[in-house]
Design a protein around this motif. Structure first.
Motif, short mmCIF file in Angstrom:
data_model
loop_
_atom_site.label_atom_id
_atom_site.label_comp_id
_atom_site.label_asym_id
_atom_site.label_seq_id
_atom_site.Cartn_x
_atom_site.Cartn_y
_atom_site.Cartn_z
N UNK A 86 0.85 -1.19 0.00
CA UNK A 86 0.00 0.00 0.00
C UNK A 86 0.89 1.23 0.00
N UNK A 87 0.39 2.28 -0.65
CA UNK A 87 1.11 3.56 -0.69
C UNK A 87 0.09 4.69 -0.70
N UNK A 88 0.14 5.55 0.28
CA UNK A 88 -0.77 6.69 0.40
C UNK A 88 0.05 7.96 0.55
N UNK A 89 -0.25 8.94 -0.30
CA UNK A 89 0.45 10.22 -0.29
C UNK A 89 -0.61 11.32 -0.19
N UNK A 90 -0.39 12.29 0.67
CA UNK A 90 -1.27 13.46 0.71
C UNK A 90 -0.51 14.67 1.24
N UNK A 91 -1.06 15.82 0.93
CA UNK A 91 -0.46 17.09 1.35
C UNK A 91 -1.39 17.77 2.34
N UNK A 92 -0.85 18.12 3.50
CA UNK A 92 -1.64 18.71 4.57
C UNK A 92 -1.79 20.21 4.35
N UNK A 93 -0.68 20.89 4.15
CA UNK A 93 -0.70 22.32 3.83
C UNK A 93 0.51 22.63 2.97
N UNK A 94 0.81 23.92 2.82
CA UNK A 94 1.88 24.30 1.89
C UNK A 94 3.25 23.79 2.31
N UNK A 95 3.44 23.52 3.57
CA UNK A 95 4.76 23.14 4.05
C UNK A 95 4.91 21.72 4.52
N UNK A 96 3.84 20.89 4.45
CA UNK A 96 3.91 19.54 5.01
C UNK A 96 3.16 18.57 4.09
N UNK A 97 3.84 17.46 3.78
CA UNK A 97 3.24 16.34 3.07
C UNK A 97 3.51 15.07 3.87
N UNK A 98 2.65 14.08 3.68
CA UNK A 98 2.79 12.83 4.43
C UNK A 98 2.69 11.66 3.46
N UNK A 99 3.46 10.59 3.77
CA UNK A 99 3.47 9.37 2.96
C UNK A 99 3.44 8.18 3.90
N UNK A 100 2.48 7.28 3.70
CA UNK A 100 2.36 6.05 4.47
C UNK A 100 2.49 4.87 3.51
N UNK A 101 3.45 4.02 3.78
CA UNK A 101 3.72 2.89 2.89
C UNK A 101 3.76 1.60 3.69
N UNK A 102 3.22 0.54 3.10
CA UNK A 102 3.31 -0.80 3.67
C UNK A 102 4.13 -1.65 2.71
N UNK A 103 5.29 -2.10 3.17
CA UNK A 103 6.25 -2.79 2.32
C UNK A 103 6.37 -4.25 2.73
N UNK A 104 6.55 -5.10 1.75
CA UNK A 104 6.86 -6.50 1.96
C UNK A 104 8.34 -6.69 1.68
N UNK A 105 9.11 -6.96 2.73
CA UNK A 105 10.56 -7.05 2.60
C UNK A 105 10.97 -8.51 2.54
#
Length: 509
Positions: free
Chosen positions: A442-461
């Motif tokens: 899974x990969x989720x990317x979003x931008x909160x405001x002009x100075x902050x973005x967030x990324x949540x990833x679920x990886x199979x290693x």
């Protein structure tokens, strides 16, 4: 004669007096109840009932042959209850069975009454409110028993540490914000007022010129953006702007996004307004129709040939000062990411500055080159500006709307090649190319405001990766996302990415 001969002969003892009461019913004495019609029979019956019940009367104990007066068995001045002392009259003045008090015997020889066997003392009742035992457990408390102490069935929960985030932070008032402003911020605010005066001057100096009316709309938009920049700097003096709390998890920085969204709506409606004015002028000039509000300056040019348009020149100067001094469109231009203007200088790479400066420069150059601005040329310039305002407003509204909805649709040009545009899909492919990563679940990317973005990833290693290898993988992925989707290393950008990774083998998901 002897004295003994005068003594009377002994009398036999009197027979015992039976005090056993007899139970009689009204059916045995029908003659009492069946009297005449005037109600005398009823009175006789109640009189009988008052004297012939279980309780014996005083006359049953009287014997005239006794040598001494009969001592009363019950005292008449001591009653069993206060209610027995009260009498009530029956029918026709005849007392009922409860009207005769019951006497209590007096065992004392001196005739003093016995003490009252009942306690009729006045009781004082407290007037304090009664505290209900709501929610209190009754009965045996097993928690404090010896069994619980031995077996540790009930244990106290561990003490919780205090929350790292406050519940909320105070929002400053207008007076507090004014008091916290520095001298530089005061100068910026005063310049915004001057910029507003320039916009008003351009609007009133149009004299029916649609091109100059469109320019005034652009200058008003620049003033609004400059005021937002000053407000952001002033609110940045307070802790509530950037610090997270339970009520505002990302501080108040999302307010700037909301204000920018309102400015994009202003651009869209400004474009519609210019189109409506343009169509009105075109339709009034055809078919021999005269305008309802004729321009008093019609027939003579607004600026003579070879003259200088001072209103347009003032718009150019105000736009440059706000662009370099306040950087009023710096944030929203990064959100839009207009790639076809990236090769221009810093001010002209901003689409809003480019539109305002190009329109103002055109309005200044046309009179200088003695090019008359007729109705057709004026309408064409106004139409181009209206379309540009509409397109930029739509793009800005979409970009900031996605930001308000916690989404991310931006792209960056900071890849290995300067001409290549890097997106989210490219970053995901680069992460999957890592040797320790088998798959990106899974990969989720979003931008909160002009100075902050967030990324949540679920990886199979891959299996067999130790903690040190996983830590190095986290660092590489975080750096990759920051360099590809951020503003890149060395560009001095303020866009920051917060990356959270959940890693596990294929069988654990």
């Amino acid at each position: 004669m002897a004295p003994s001969s005068c003594r009377p002969p002994p009398q036999p003892p009197p027979p015992p007096i039976s005090v056993t009461p007899t139970i009689q019913t009204p059916d045995d004495h029908d003659h009492y109840f069946g009297g005449d019609d005037d109600g005398q029979g009823n009175a006789s019956y109640f009189a009988y009932e008052g004297n012939s019940l279980l309780t014996p009367t005083r006359d049953a104990f009287y014997d005239p042959n006794r040598l001494s007066p009969v001592a009363p068995t019950f005292q008449s001045n001591v009653y069993l209850s206060p209610d027995m002392a009260s009498t009530s009259s029956g029918l026709n003045g005849i007392q009922s069975e409860n009207t005769s008090p019951i006497d209590i015997p007096n065992p004392n020889s001196n005739g003093s009454p016995n003490p009252n066997p009942f306690n009729f003392q006045t009781q004082i009742i407290s007037t304090s409110p009664v505290k209900p035992n709501v929610g209190q457990r009754r009965g045996h408390k097993y928690k404090h028993s010896s069994i619980s102490a031995q077996h540790q069935i009930f244990q106290e929960p561990p003490p919780r540490p205090p929350l790292a985030l406050p519940r909320d932070l105070p929002i400053p008032t207008v007076k507090e914000a004014w008091g916290s402003m520095s001298k530089d911020q005061h100068r910026r605010l005063y310049w915004c007022i001057c910029h507003l005066l320039v916009a008003v001057t351009v609007f009133f100096s149009a004299h029916g010129s649609l091109a100059l009316t469109a320019l005034s709309h652009l200058v008003f938009f620049d003033v609004g953006s400059a005021l937002i920049c000053v407000a952001v700097e002033v609110l940045g003096n307070f802790e509530v702007w950037k610090r997270s709390s339970i009520r505002h998890p990302f501080g108040l920085e999302r307010v700037e996004v909301l204000a920018g969204f309102a400015m994009s709506i202003f651009l869209i409606f400004g474009g519609f307004d210019l189109v409506s004015h343009n169509l009105k002028h075109v339709l009034e000039g055809q078919g021999g129709h005269t305008p309802h509000h004729p321009d008093p300056h019609e027939g003579e040019p607004r600026v003579p040939a070879g003259g200088l348009d001072m209103a347009s020149l003032a718009a150019i100067v105000a736009t440059l000062i706000s662009a370099y001094g306040l950087r009023n469109h710096a944030r929203i231009s990064k959100v839009m990411r207009v790639s076809y203007l990236a090769s221009l200088p810093s001010v002209l790479s901003n689409p809003f500055h480019f539109l305002t400066l190009s329109t103002s420069a055109l309005m200044v150059l046309l009179p200088l080159f003695s090019i008359p601005i007729n109705i057709l040329l004026d309408s064409a310039i106004c139409g181009l500006v209206a379309v540009a305002m509409f397109v930029l407003g739509i793009r800005l509204a979409v970009a900031q709307g996605l930001m308000l909805l916690m989404s991310y649709g931006g792209r960056s040009g900071s890849g290995p090649s300067k001409d290549k545009v890097i997106g989210v899909a490219d970053v995901v492919r680069e992460i999957e190319a890592e040797p320790s990563v088998e798959k990106v679940e899974e990969a989720q990317f979003w931008q909160v405001h002009y100075g902050l973005c967030m990324a949540n990833l679920k990886l199979s290693v891959a299996k067999g990766c130790d903690d040190a290898a996983l830590s190095r993988l986290r660092t590489r992925i975080s750096t990759l996302i920051q360099n590809r989707l951020g503003e890149g290393y060395g560009k001095g950008g303020s866009l920051r990415w917060e990356v959270s990774l959940q890693m596990g083998t294929a069988g654990r998901f």
